[in-house]
Design an enzyme around this catalytic site. Structure first.
Site, PDB file in Angstrom:
ATOM      1  N   LYS A   1       0.800  -1.233   0.000  1.00  0.00           N
ATOM      2  CA  LYS A   1       0.000   0.000   0.000  1.00  0.00           C
ATOM      3  C   LYS A   1       0.834   1.286   0.000  1.00  0.00           C
ATOM      4  O   LYS A   1       0.346   2.366   0.329  1.00  0.00           O
ATOM      5  CB  LYS A   1      -1.022   0.054   1.152  1.00  0.00           C
ATOM      6  CG  LYS A   1      -1.864  -1.181   1.329  1.00  0.00           C
ATOM      7  CD  LYS A   1      -2.364  -1.772   0.052  1.00  0.00           C
ATOM      8  CE  LYS A   1      -3.345  -0.901  -0.693  1.00  0.00           C
ATOM      9  NZ  LYS A   1      -3.620  -1.482  -2.052  1.00  0.00           N
TER      10      LYS A   1
ATOM     11  N   HIS B   1       7.259  -7.631  -1.766  1.00  0.00           N
ATOM     12  CA  HIS B   1       6.884  -7.001  -0.499  1.00  0.00           C
ATOM     13  C   HIS B   1       7.678  -7.639   0.643  1.00  0.00           C
ATOM     14  O   HIS B   1       7.380  -7.361   1.819  1.00  0.00           O
ATOM     15  CB  HIS B   1       5.410  -7.252  -0.183  1.00  0.00           C
ATOM     16  CG  HIS B   1       4.419  -6.464  -0.994  1.00  0.00           C
ATOM     17  ND1 HIS B   1       4.579  -5.135  -1.293  1.00  0.00           N
ATOM     18  CD2 HIS B   1       3.229  -6.818  -1.537  1.00  0.00           C
ATOM     19  CE1 HIS B   1       3.521  -4.719  -1.988  1.00  0.00           C
ATOM     20  NE2 HIS B   1       2.709  -5.724  -2.149  1.00  0.00           N
TER      21      HIS B   1
ATOM     22  N   SER C   1      -4.902   3.133   3.710  1.00  0.00           N
ATOM     23  CA  SER C   1      -5.043   2.498   2.397  1.00  0.00           C
ATOM     24  C   SER C   1      -5.232   0.986   2.563  1.00  0.00           C
ATOM     25  O   SER C   1      -6.099   0.377   1.927  1.00  0.00           O
ATOM     26  CB  SER C   1      -3.797   2.811   1.557  1.00  0.00           C
ATOM     27  OG  SER C   1      -3.872   2.195   0.303  1.00  0.00           O
TER      28      SER C   1
HETATM   29  P1  A3P Z   1      -4.845   5.012  -1.583  1.00  0.00           P
HETATM   30  O1  A3P Z   1      -5.534   3.760  -1.101  1.00  0.00           O
HETATM   31  O2  A3P Z   1      -4.421   5.904  -0.459  1.00  0.00           O
HETATM   32  O3  A3P Z   1      -5.627   5.737  -2.622  1.00  0.00           O
HETATM   33  P2  A3P Z   1      -0.053  -0.352  -3.668  1.00  0.00           P
HETATM   34  O4  A3P Z   1       0.106  -0.311  -5.149  1.00  0.00           O
HETATM   35  O5  A3P Z   1       1.240  -0.490  -2.938  1.00  0.00           O
HETATM   36  O6  A3P Z   1      -1.075  -1.352  -3.256  1.00  0.00           O
HETATM   37  O7  A3P Z   1      -0.569   1.089  -3.209  1.00  0.00           O
HETATM   38  C1  A3P Z   1      -1.871   1.526  -3.483  1.00  0.00           C
HETATM   39  C2  A3P Z   1      -1.950   3.021  -3.216  1.00  0.00           C
HETATM   40  O8  A3P Z   1      -1.227   3.710  -4.257  1.00  0.00           O
HETATM   41  C3  A3P Z   1      -3.387   3.525  -3.263  1.00  0.00           C
HETATM   42  O9  A3P Z   1      -3.476   4.558  -2.269  1.00  0.00           O
HETATM   43  C4  A3P Z   1      -3.472   4.065  -4.679  1.00  0.00           C
HETATM   44  O10 A3P Z   1      -4.473   5.033  -4.860  1.00  0.00           O
HETATM   45  C5  A3P Z   1      -2.084   4.661  -4.867  1.00  0.00           C
HETATM   46  N1  A3P Z   1      -1.761   4.785  -6.303  1.00  0.00           N
HETATM   47  C6  A3P Z   1      -1.781   3.815  -7.231  1.00  0.00           C
HETATM   48  N2  A3P Z   1      -1.506   4.307  -8.443  1.00  0.00           N
HETATM   49  C7  A3P Z   1      -1.311   5.638  -8.276  1.00  0.00           C
HETATM   50  C8  A3P Z   1      -1.002   6.708  -9.169  1.00  0.00           C
HETATM   51  N3  A3P Z   1      -0.858   6.509 -10.483  1.00  0.00           N
HETATM   52  N4  A3P Z   1      -0.853   7.943  -8.651  1.00  0.00           N
HETATM   53  C9  A3P Z   1      -1.013   8.160  -7.315  1.00  0.00           C
HETATM   54  N5  A3P Z   1      -1.313   7.190  -6.432  1.00  0.00           N
HETATM   55  C10 A3P Z   1      -1.458   5.934  -6.903  1.00  0.00           C
END
Ligand code: A3P
Length: 284
Positions: free
Chosen positions: A43, A98, A128
């Site tokens: 996340k 991870h 998140s």
């Molecule tokens: P939020 O849940 O706070 O919106 P991961 O990929 O490690 O699972 O992380 C997911 C988080 O990264 C989510 O946060 C998601 O919205 C954010 N995220 C994914 N793609 C993104 C992008 N292109 N720009 C900004 N944030 C992004």
């Protein structure tokens, strides 16, 4: 609601992960000097980083990111699905993980492979994660943010303690093959972060190519890309309203933490992260 798969004190999801694969990836997987490794605590913006690195490889051409699922482009080394893909891939590989530092493939530590470690304010990671894991069927789901908050501080969540994960990987921060990025810096100035990644990976992009990387990795475009937005996750693994690109902002924790939680978090953060130079963590 499922419990976790425990491996050496670290909780893993109960599906897609098996003790044997985690062990084999640690002890037998051979990382090659030409591989690029993308490591995050879940996340932290992992998929955003993967999307950017894929686009850098194709010099901004979106064909690859629009035709191949994100988990095939940069497979997760510790997962049942990703591990065989990686061992059968002969070229320089993109590898996602991870894993906490001490469970990562041992061969990496004697290789010249480059690793990018992306961190994010753990308060936002917590929020998140709370929303994301609530929709997943193969992890222990919390009934409230309050419960998840307690689990998070204890490290009783997928891939274990954020504090241990970050401490472990930051021990590499002086090494030449290690690049530390933060979600906060990426949000503040995405273009500079992309340039930083290019420099680190030894890739040169023309200004228009850089603009394409920026365009196709933007929150809105990625949210609409079915190869990257997790809408391809099958129904038996997650409920249909699973959203990966939820808000994509910094500081959302302020909308969810109580004052008492914010104080409790600060206290734990200070205790657990003592000794790191001020300014290393670019969040207030
Ligand atoms: P939020 O849940 O706070 O919106 P991961 O990929 O490690 O699972 O992380 C997911 C988080 O990264 C989510 O946060 C998601 O919205 C954010 N995220 C994914 N793609 C993104 C992008 N292109 N720009 C900004 N944030 C992004």
């Amino acid at each position: 609601m499922s419990e976790y798969l425990w491996f050496e004190g670290i909780p893993f999801p109960t599906e897609e992960y098996e003790k044997e694969t985690i062990e084999e990836s640690r002890d037998k997987f051979v990382i090659r000097d030409e591989d690029t490794v993308l490591v995050t605590y879940p996340k932290s913006g992992s998929n955003w980083l993967i999307e950017i690195v894929c686009l850098i490889q194709t010099k901004g051409d979106p064909t690859w990111i629009q035709s191949v699922p994100i988990w095939d482009r940069s497979p997760w080394v510790e997962s049942q699905y990703g591990y065989p893909l990686l061992i059968n891939n002969k070229g320089p590989r993109l590898i996602s993980s991870h894993l906490p530092f001490h469970l990562f493939p041992k061969s990496f530590f004697s290789s010249k492979a480059k690793v990018i470690y992306l961190i994010r304010n753990p308060r936002d990671v917590l929020v998140s994660g709370y929303f994301f894991w609530s929709k997943m069927k193969f992890v222990k789901t919390p009934e409230s943010l309050r419960t998840y908050f307690e689990w998070f501080l204890k490290g009783n969540v997928i891939f274990g303690s954020w504090f241990e994960h970050t401490r472990g990987w930051l021990s590499m921060r002086e090494k030449d093959n290690f690049l530390l990025l933060s979600y906060e810096d990426m949000k503040k100035d995405t273009k500079s972060s992309i340039k930083k990644i290019c420099d680190f990976l030894g890739k040169k992009l023309e200004p228009d190519e850089l603009d394409m990387v920026l365009k196709y990795s933007s929150f809105q475009t990625m949210k609409e890309n079915i190869m990257s937005n997790y809408s391809l996750v099958p129904e038996d693994k997650a409920s249909s309203d699973l959203v990966l690109l939820r808000k994509g902002m910094t500081g959302d924790w302020k909308n969810h933490f109580t004052v008492a939680q914010a104080e409790a978090f600060d206290k734990v953060f200070q205790e657990k992260m003592a000794g790191f130079p001020p300014g290393l963590f670019p969040w207030e």
